[in-house]
Design a protein around this motif. Structure first.
Motif, short mmCIF file in Angstrom:
data_model
loop_
_atom_site.label_atom_id
_atom_site.label_comp_id
_atom_site.label_asym_id
_atom_site.label_seq_id
_atom_site.Cartn_x
_atom_site.Cartn_y
_atom_site.Cartn_z
N THR A 93 0.47 -1.15 0.24
CA THR A 93 -0.48 0.01 -0.02
C THR A 93 0.93 0.87 -0.19
O THR A 93 1.54 1.51 0.73
CB THR A 93 -0.59 0.03 0.79
OG1 THR A 93 -1.99 -0.86 1.04
CG2 THR A 93 -1.79 1.16 1.37
N VAL A 94 0.71 1.98 -1.26
CA VAL A 94 1.57 3.65 -1.01
C VAL A 94 0.62 4.80 -0.76
O VAL A 94 -1.03 5.02 -0.74
CB VAL A 94 2.38 3.50 -2.28
CG1 VAL A 94 2.66 4.92 -2.36
CG2 VAL A 94 2.75 2.34 -2.58
N VAL A 95 1.22 5.59 0.29
CA VAL A 95 0.15 6.35 0.23
C VAL A 95 1.78 7.95 0.13
O VAL A 95 2.79 7.35 0.53
CB VAL A 95 0.07 6.56 2.24
CG1 VAL A 95 -1.19 7.67 2.52
CG2 VAL A 95 -0.79 5.56 2.18
N VAL A 96 1.08 8.86 -1.04
CA VAL A 96 1.90 10.02 -0.95
C VAL A 96 1.04 11.26 -0.19
O VAL A 96 -0.34 11.75 -0.09
CB VAL A 96 1.53 10.24 -2.41
CG1 VAL A 96 2.55 8.39 -3.06
CG2 VAL A 96 0.69 10.05 -3.01
N TYR A 97 1.98 12.50 -0.41
CA TYR A 97 1.47 13.83 0.57
C TYR A 97 2.50 14.48 0.70
O TYR A 97 3.94 14.19 -0.04
CB TYR A 97 1.64 13.58 2.11
CG TYR A 97 2.40 12.97 3.42
CD1 TYR A 97 3.17 14.18 3.57
CD2 TYR A 97 3.13 12.36 3.07
CE1 TYR A 97 4.27 14.41 4.03
CE2 TYR A 97 4.41 12.24 4.00
CZ TYR A 97 5.49 13.38 4.28
OH TYR A 97 6.12 13.60 5.28
N ASP A 98 2.42 15.65 0.38
CA ASP A 98 3.11 17.02 0.65
C ASP A 98 2.78 18.23 1.51
O ASP A 98 1.57 17.73 2.31
CB ASP A 98 3.61 17.39 -1.11
CG ASP A 98 2.32 17.80 -1.82
OD1 ASP A 98 1.36 18.66 -1.08
OD2 ASP A 98 1.92 17.75 -2.89
N ASP A 99 2.82 18.96 1.25
CA ASP A 99 2.53 20.08 2.30
C ASP A 99 2.41 21.64 1.24
O ASP A 99 1.65 22.64 1.36
CB ASP A 99 4.10 21.02 3.24
CG ASP A 99 4.93 21.16 2.31
OD1 ASP A 99 5.60 21.21 0.75
OD2 ASP A 99 6.16 21.90 3.29
N SER A 102 -1.77 19.39 -2.20
CA SER A 102 -1.28 18.17 -2.43
C SER A 102 -0.77 18.06 -4.44
O SER A 102 -1.28 16.61 -4.91
CB SER A 102 -2.56 17.21 -2.96
OG SER A 102 -2.96 16.87 -1.29
N LEU A 103 -0.09 19.07 -4.25
CA LEU A 103 0.06 19.46 -5.68
C LEU A 103 1.06 18.00 -6.39
O LEU A 103 1.27 18.00 -7.40
CB LEU A 103 0.84 20.70 -6.25
CG LEU A 103 -0.89 21.27 -5.95
CD1 LEU A 103 0.82 22.93 -6.22
CD2 LEU A 103 -1.59 21.64 -7.05
N GLY A 104 2.42 18.06 -5.44
CA GLY A 104 3.23 17.18 -6.11
C GLY A 104 3.02 15.85 -5.70
O GLY A 104 3.52 14.68 -6.34
N ALA A 105 2.46 15.40 -4.53
CA ALA A 105 1.37 14.56 -4.33
C ALA A 105 0.73 14.08 -5.41
O ALA A 105 0.29 12.58 -6.18
CB ALA A 105 0.93 14.46 -2.86
#
Length: 301
Positions: A93-99, A102-105
């Motif tokens: 399971t992969v979870v992506v995030y940024d600050d 969520s533009l980069g995520a």
């Protein structure tokens, strides 16, 4: 475990960490003025997360051909080595995030879906939502995990070239994801010419986020707003085409999305995905289109 939606909450991510197989968590901090978020990552990140460089890991090196755009898609073999270096297996399971809303995520999410990874999710609200939930941060560098085993095949999300973008624009089924002033051609800070692809409709990615919460707007609001831009029939047609596709590699063909260089367009693709709509990405986007002196440019609304 019940299958998670595309967007997940901090509580859902925290629950995944408590499971028998913790997720692979990717921190994709990136902005146009500051594309390298490594320093910010080291100051504080979700424990166990890996820093991902959007420019280096989520795009191919710049081509000799400027019409390929500023962030060309990586080739499947090269991207497979990158994904395996993140420790991603077939069943991870992969979870992506940024600050940054969520533009980069969103770019990481789209590329992983394009690569054939289905169990991939975006932390709604990013690092800010995690902190607001009272969950801890870790500091310092990350340690690369063991190599994963995931096999990238590519082509599991539709893409279009310049001819495809021109065709969708002519039919009023192409969304420009940039800020309104760039769409209208009033300013152009990055690319060779100002303006937009003829026939394209403007829907800035920033409109996907509720400013009061920093999270994606609810699906009913998003659907109504996209229908006002592209039309209810276009959205319904794109959703039907995606549902009826004979294979995951069959192009949707009903709706296309682009931005400056194929990054922030993924945010609109993510928002549409939450509505059950699969749209095609024009990866070269305006950076590639405007580099072609023969390609027409429209201005104004």
């Amino acid at each position: 475990m019940t299958r998670l939606p595309t967007l997940i909450s901090p509580a859902e991510l925290d629950e995944l960490f408590a499971g028998a197989r913790p997720p692979v968590v990717l921190d994709v901090r990136w902005t146009l003025p500051r594309p390298d978020g490594r320093e910010d990552f080291m100051l504080g990140h979700i424990p166990g997360a890996l820093y991902v460089s959007l420019d280096d890991e989520l795009a191919a090196p710049a081509h000799d051909d400027p019409m390929a755009g500023r962030h060309p898609l990586p080739d499947p073999q090269g991207f497979q080595a990158t994904v395996r270096a993140w420790g991603v297996d077939e069943d991870s399971t992969v979870v992506v995030y940024d600050d940054n809303q969520s533009l980069g995520a969103a770019r990481a999410w789209w590329l992983l879906r394009w690569a054939g990874k289905t169990d991939v999710h975006v932390l709604d609200g990013g690092l800010g939502a995690w902190q607001q939930a009272g969950l801890p941060l870790a500091g310092g560098p990350f340690v690369r995990p063991r190599l994963g085993t995931f096999t990238v095949t590519g082509g599991h999300r539709p893409v279009i070239d310049a001819a495809g973008a021109a065709d969708l624009g002519a039919r009023g089924r192409l969304i420009d994801s940039r800020a309104p002033e760039r769409y209208r051609g009033e300013v152009e800070p990055m690319d060779p010419r100002a303006g937009h692809i003829p026939g394209a409709l403007n829907r800035p990615t920033t409109e996907n986020i509720d400013p009061s919460t920093g999270r994606f707007k609810d699906p009913a609001t998003l659907r109504a707003e996209f229908e006002r831009v592209a039309g209810a029939d276009t959205l319904a047609g794109a959703a039907s085409a995606a549902a009826a596709a004979a294979s995951p590699q069959e192009p949707a063909g009903e709706l296309g999305v682009y931005c400056g260089s194929g990054v922030t367009a993924c945010h609109n693709l993510l928002a549409l995905d939450t509505l059950g709509v699969t749209a095609a990405l024009y990866p070269a986007s305006w950076s590639g289109w405007s580099a072609d002196p023969q390609a027409p440019a429209a201005t104004g609304d």
